[in-house]
Design a protein around this motif. Structure first.
Motif, PDB file in Angstrom:
ATOM      1  N   PRO A 160       0.481  -1.109   0.079  1.00  0.00           N
ATOM      2  CA  PRO A 160      -0.102  -0.204  -0.331  1.00  0.00           C
ATOM      3  C   PRO A 160       0.125   1.388   0.398  1.00  0.00           C
ATOM      4  O   PRO A 160       1.509   1.236   0.411  1.00  0.00           O
ATOM      5  N   VAL A 161       0.779   2.407  -0.808  1.00  0.00           N
ATOM      6  CA  VAL A 161       1.337   3.165  -0.654  1.00  0.00           C
ATOM      7  C   VAL A 161       0.774   4.883   0.325  1.00  0.00           C
ATOM      8  O   VAL A 161      -0.474   5.159   0.191  1.00  0.00           O
ATOM      9  N   PRO A 162       1.566   5.113   1.218  1.00  0.00           N
ATOM     10  CA  PRO A 162       1.242   5.284   1.986  1.00  0.00           C
ATOM     11  C   PRO A 162       0.946   7.449   1.263  1.00  0.00           C
ATOM     12  O   PRO A 162       1.618   7.348  -0.095  1.00  0.00           O
ATOM     13  N   SER A 163       0.611   8.171   2.058  1.00  0.00           N
ATOM     14  CA  SER A 163       0.560   9.790   1.398  1.00  0.00           C
ATOM     15  C   SER A 163       1.921  10.010   1.487  1.00  0.00           C
ATOM     16  O   SER A 163       2.464  10.554   1.973  1.00  0.00           O
ATOM     17  N   GLY A 164       1.981  10.994   0.236  1.00  0.00           N
ATOM     18  CA  GLY A 164       3.419  11.682  -0.475  1.00  0.00           C
ATOM     19  C   GLY A 164       3.416  12.384   1.003  1.00  0.00           C
ATOM     20  O   GLY A 164       2.686  13.144   1.903  1.00  0.00           O
ATOM     21  N   PHE A 165       5.023  12.767   1.803  1.00  0.00           N
ATOM     22  CA  PHE A 165       5.644  13.704   2.733  1.00  0.00           C
ATOM     23  C   PHE A 165       5.464  12.847   3.293  1.00  0.00           C
ATOM     24  O   PHE A 165       6.246  13.552   4.027  1.00  0.00           O
ATOM     25  N   SER A 166       4.615  11.866   3.426  1.00  0.00           N
ATOM     26  CA  SER A 166       4.511  11.483   4.920  1.00  0.00           C
ATOM     27  C   SER A 166       6.430  10.603   5.606  1.00  0.00           C
ATOM     28  O   SER A 166       6.335  10.131   4.796  1.00  0.00           O
ATOM     29  N   LEU A 167       5.567  10.832   7.487  1.00  0.00           N
ATOM     30  CA  LEU A 167       6.868   9.451   7.647  1.00  0.00           C
ATOM     31  C   LEU A 167       6.346   8.324   7.208  1.00  0.00           C
ATOM     32  O   LEU A 167       7.171   7.523   7.042  1.00  0.00           O
ATOM     33  N   GLY A 168       5.197   7.874   6.760  1.00  0.00           N
ATOM     34  CA  GLY A 168       5.169   6.110   6.774  1.00  0.00           C
ATOM     35  C   GLY A 168       5.459   6.129   4.973  1.00  0.00           C
ATOM     36  O   GLY A 168       6.754   5.144   4.802  1.00  0.00           O
ATOM     37  N   ALA A 169       5.537   7.565   4.488  1.00  0.00           N
ATOM     38  CA  ALA A 169       5.791   7.265   3.092  1.00  0.00           C
ATOM     39  C   ALA A 169       7.847   6.913   2.926  1.00  0.00           C
ATOM     40  O   ALA A 169       8.304   6.073   2.391  1.00  0.00           O
ATOM     41  N   ALA A 170       7.810   8.168   4.677  1.00  0.00           N
ATOM     42  CA  ALA A 170      10.401   7.805   4.180  1.00  0.00           C
ATOM     43  C   ALA A 170      10.142   6.776   4.901  1.00  0.00           C
ATOM     44  O   ALA A 170      11.208   5.750   4.254  1.00  0.00           O
ATOM     45  N   LEU A 171       9.482   6.223   5.676  1.00  0.00           N
ATOM     46  CA  LEU A 171       9.446   4.406   6.418  1.00  0.00           C
ATOM     47  C   LEU A 171       9.912   3.229   5.550  1.00  0.00           C
ATOM     48  O   LEU A 171       9.971   2.536   5.787  1.00  0.00           O
ATOM     49  N   ARG A 172       9.006   3.075   4.950  1.00  0.00           N
ATOM     50  CA  ARG A 172       8.560   2.455   3.665  1.00  0.00           C
ATOM     51  C   ARG A 172       9.700   2.127   2.877  1.00  0.00           C
ATOM     52  O   ARG A 172      10.068   1.151   2.202  1.00  0.00           O
TER      53      ARG A 172
END
Ligand code: GLU
Ligand code: MG
Length: 436
Positions: free
Chosen positions: A136-148
């Motif tokens: 699943p793709v976390p939201s842009g600029f989010s820490l979730g996206a960074a950590l993925r």
């Protein structure tokens, strides 16, 4: 299993693809003088495997001569696999330049700039790309996206630093699965070498993680675009930044203002080099966070040239880092052709003391047609065909290229324009996402 290290001899071709031939690393020294042979017709390769019609015969060959100062190596943090590489100049003979070599094109531009002004450029690239994997793709600029992408980003950080390219920011961008890695500036030819190295290492690390990094300017017509913004400054022989004058408009020293004005003056033609594919023009639009207009402004993201003053209260630090960002560039362009053309356009501005247009501190899309006309602001070319037509109409820009280089570049790009019509949109975007 016994393995022996190979060094890949690399060169960036006219469609921005890094091509290679490999040699056992133990043999590299012996290749420095004479290089490795390569068919001239290879410079007519498209990014899609075909070769466009050209004037080279089956016996025409150049030498790929490694420049050891550009050597770097990679060791996979995932698999432990190792390889080394070195960037080459393509020469007609060991002591004779080839006029269709992009690295030589850039070096000659740097030589001309230095001979006439005593200056060179420092430049850095912001590498934006799409990282594809199945989760699943976390939201842009989010820490979730960074950590993925954390392990991938960490591996990129180490690989770049190990190769002598200094990573400055590593982060999730706005688009779904979009990331950006920006690197520190380098001076002269090393700036383009660093861009090549960064793109190839990012691709290699992604592959090690079973993912794909694509630098295509537009993954699909409506997706967020991938730019390759370039930050440039003028530096003297002692590498002192001479771009800033706190008392001048935009904070630009006279020479930097002329240089920037030269770029704006040739912008439509330049874009045929720096945004070199049919899909590049889906990115270059107003309100796409790329840039939509031929103009300059402080921090103005809709302007092709954006002055980006540092926030430091220290005057010396501000002067050291002062730079201008060129936004209408993407990674389908060879970094050597891009920087070479920018330098030649800028030099033309210095020679002719070209005046900068009035800077814009608003969204140009909010101005009326009359206001835009009065300020001399135009929209950017809307297609590769239009940009190529602008290149043909700009005699100054045409003179930067040897006749053979101009001819083969145009053949390649016309072929890409034809392909854009021959394929449906979805196929076209997929092909660029895969090739770049
Ligand atoms: N992704 C944008 C582009 O295509 C750039 C966004 C930014 O300002 O970093 O140029
Ligand atoms: Mg960005």
């Amino acid at each position: 299993m016994t393995k022996e290290n190979i060094t890949y001899l690399l060169w960036s071709d006219l469609v921005g693809v890094t091509r290679t031939r490999g040699v056992p690393t133990s043999d590299l020294e012996s290749k420095v003088e004479t290089g490795l042979g390569w068919a001239c017709a290879g410079q007519a390769l498209t990014a899609f495997g075909s070769i466009v019609e050209n004037t080279w015969g089956p016996m025409d060959e150049v030498r790929q001569i490694p420049d050891l100062s550009s050597a770097f190596s990679y060791k996979s943090a995932v698999t432990g696999a190792e390889w080394s590489a070195v960037i080459c100049d393509s020469k007609s003979a060991p002591d004779r330049d080839w006029d269709c070599c992009p690295r030589t094109f850039y070096k000659r531009a740097l030589d001309a700039l230095y001979a006439e002004t005593g200056l060179t450029i420092a430049a850095s690239f912001e590498h934006e790309f799409l990282l594809t994997a199945d989760s699943p793709v976390p939201s842009g600029f989010s820490l979730g996206a960074a950590l993925r992408g954390n392990e991938f980003l960490q591996a990129c950080c180490a690989a770049l630093r190990n190769a002598g390219v200094v990573p400055e920011t590593l982060e999730p961008e706005y688009g779904a699965s979009q990331y950006e890695i920006s690197c520190a500036p380098k001076i002269g030819v090393a700036a383009a070498d660093a861009a090549l190295i960064a793109r190839e290492l990012i691709r290699a690390v992604a592959a090690d993680f079973g993912m794909h990094a694509s630098f295509t300017p537009k993954p699909s017509p409506k997706a967020v675009g991938n730019g390759a913004h370039i930050h440039f400054s003028l530096v003297d022989a002692d590498h002192k930044n001479v771009t800033h004058d706190p008392s001048a408009p935009l904070g630009l020293s006279p020479v930097a203002a002329y240089f920037s004005a030269g770029i704006l003056n040739h912008l439509d033609a330049l874009i045929a080099i720096t945004a070199p594919t049919p899909v590049s023009y889906y990115r270059l639009r107003p309100h796409a966070w790329s840039c939509g207009f031929k103009t300059i402004g402080v921090q103005n993201r809709e302007a092709a040239l954006r002055v980006t003053p540092s926030a430091s209260p220290d005057a010396a630090r501000r002067a050291k880092g002062y730079n201008v960002e060129y936004r209408p560039a993407d990674a389908c362009a060879s970094p050597y052709l891009t920087l070479g053309a920018l330098v030649l356009a800028g030099l033309d501005g210095i020679r002719n003391k070209t005046a900068l247009p009035r800077p814009i501190d608003c969204d140009p899309a909010d101005l009326s047609k009359e206001q835009l006309a009065e300020l001399g602001i135009t929209a950017l070319p809307s297609s590769l065909e239009n940009a190529l037509a602008a290149l043909h109409a700009d005699e100054g820009a045409k003179s930067w290229f040897s006749p053979s280089l101009f001819d083969i570049y145009n053949r390649l790009k016309k072929w890409e324009c034809e392909q854009a019509y021959a394929n449906d949109e979805a196929t076209l975007f997929k092909r660029y996402s895969t090739a770049y």
